[in-house]
Design an enzyme around this catalytic site. Structure first.
Site, PDB file in Angstrom:
ATOM      1  CG  ASP A   1     -21.864 -21.609  27.825  1.00  0.00           C
ATOM      2  OD1 ASP A   1     -22.263 -20.764  28.676  1.00  0.00           O
ATOM      3  OD2 ASP A   1     -20.699 -21.647  27.430  1.00  0.00           O
ATOM      4  CB  SER A   2     -22.361 -17.540  25.820  1.00  0.00           C
ATOM      5  OG  SER A   2     -21.254 -17.871  26.665  1.00  0.00           O
TER       6      SER A   2
ATOM      7  CB  CYS B   1     -24.720 -20.273  30.537  1.00  0.00           C
ATOM      8  SG  CYS B   1     -24.345 -18.522  30.372  1.00  0.00           S
TER       9      CYS B   1
ATOM     10  CD  GLU C   1     -15.824 -19.289  23.802  1.00  0.00           C
ATOM     11  OE1 GLU C   1     -15.794 -19.539  22.581  1.00  0.00           O
ATOM     12  OE2 GLU C   1     -16.575 -19.868  24.596  1.00  0.00           O
TER      13      GLU C   1
ATOM     14  CB  CYS D   1     -17.903 -18.311  34.547  1.00  0.00           C
ATOM     15  SG  CYS D   1     -17.703 -18.352  32.752  1.00  0.00           S
TER      16      CYS D   1
ATOM     17  CG  HIS E   1     -16.153 -20.050  29.253  1.00  0.00           C
ATOM     18  ND1 HIS E   1     -17.506 -19.813  29.174  1.00  0.00           N
ATOM     19  CD2 HIS E   1     -15.704 -20.033  27.971  1.00  0.00           C
ATOM     20  CE1 HIS E   1     -17.851 -19.656  27.901  1.00  0.00           C
ATOM     21  NE2 HIS E   1     -16.795 -19.792  27.152  1.00  0.00           N
TER      22      HIS E   1
HETATM   23  N1  DGL Z   1     -19.966 -19.636  30.163  1.00  0.00           N
HETATM   24  C1  DGL Z   1     -20.804 -18.550  30.558  1.00  0.00           C
HETATM   25  C2  DGL Z   1     -21.003 -18.447  32.051  1.00  0.00           C
HETATM   26  O1  DGL Z   1     -20.943 -19.488  32.700  1.00  0.00           O
HETATM   27  C3  DGL Z   1     -20.647 -17.209  29.915  1.00  0.00           C
HETATM   28  C4  DGL Z   1     -19.373 -16.597  29.571  1.00  0.00           C
HETATM   29  C5  DGL Z   1     -19.705 -15.395  28.662  1.00  0.00           C
HETATM   30  O2  DGL Z   1     -20.411 -15.590  27.611  1.00  0.00           O
HETATM   31  O3  DGL Z   1     -19.333 -14.255  29.032  1.00  0.00           O
HETATM   32  O4  DGL Z   1     -21.270 -17.337  32.541  1.00  0.00           O
END
Ligand code: DGL
Length: 264
Positions: free
Chosen positions: A10-11, A73, A152, A182, A184
């Protein structure tokens, strides 16, 4: 049986919402997690950049001899998964397919909302796959670019988070289900539940990805049997709030010992 690790990518901290579900579903699997925290956020980047960054992540995980990779991600899944599956022989899965198959089986879910990063929504990745499998489905998409950076920062339950969720979801009240597109976003699930009430099913992709992963490993007879399964986390930049957020998410005060910084 294969005790090699599963790779996850993931990012940032978002993919840990998937890792948590994978550990519940597959407690005997070793995991190597790569968070590209140095280049977070992915959601505002071009498709070309996402493909390049995702390839770097795949190359690193494959160098660690993983047996399969979960792109945990939504932004990378929607814009780079197909390209990665063409370039590499190792099994690579994302977060969209298992959710689409789940909805397809649920005839009461034919009006769905999708919230995700701007990049994911721009790619139309969710709507294309949903309509291909369920032609009659109605999809309402909404980019929520502020949510991942807030996650984050650990801002997942304060007043800013509450107002942001309220604003983003104001047109999502009359859907049958809301897909958290997403990784997150499950961090905001309590606030989202509060905002939408019990009539809207909230779909956490990590729960479905972990079941798809288990099925794949069993089919290929590659499930692990590590009775002291290990989770190793690599970050491209340690100097972030990752440790605090991850420690709370995984309920692990020792998480810092499992984190190394790498240059890729
Ligand atoms: N967690 C990631 C997603 O599911 C990316 C969030 C990001 O880096 O902008 O898209």
């Amino acid at each position: 049986m294969d005790n090699r690790s599963i790779g996850m990518f993931d990012s940032g901290v978002g993919g840990l919402t998937v890792l948590k579900e994978v550990k519940k579903e597959l407690p005997q699997e070793n995991i190597i997690y790569l968070g590209d925290t140095k280049r977070f956020p992915y959601g505002s980047k071009s498709k070309e950049s996402i493909i390049q960054l995702t390839q770097k992540g795949m190359d690193f995980l494959i160098s660690q001899d993983v047996k399969a990779i979960v792109i945990a991600c939504g932004t990378a899944t929607s814009q780079a998964l197909e390209e990665m599956q063409k370039r590499y022989r190792i099994p690579i899965m994302g977060i969209i397919d298992s959710t689409v198959q789940y909805i397809k089986k649920k005839e009461n879910l034919r009006k769905v909302g999708v919230i995700a990063t701007a990049g994911t929504i721009r790619s139309n990745g969710w709507e294309k796959k949903l309509k291909k499998e369920i032609p009659e489905i109605e999809v309402k998409s909404k980019a929520c670019p502020l949510l991942a950076p807030m996650a984050e920062e650990g801002w997942i339950s304060n007043e800013v988070a509450k107002l942001t969720i309220k604003e983003y979801l104001k047109d999502m009240k009359n859907v049958d289900a809301l897909i958290l597109g997403c990784t997150h976003y499950p961090l905001f699930e309590p606030l989202i539940k509060e905002e939408l009430g019990d009539t809207v099913e909230i779909i956490h992709t990590g729960k479905l990805v972990s079941k798809q992963l288990k099925e794949m490993l069993l089919e290929q007879k590659e499930e692990g049997e590590s009775f002291s399964a290990n989770t190793q986390i690599y970050l491209t930049d340690r100097e972030t709030n990752f440790i605090q957020v991850a420690s709370r998410m995984l309920e692990n005060t020792e998480i810092e010992k499992q984190i190394k910084e790498i240059q890729i």
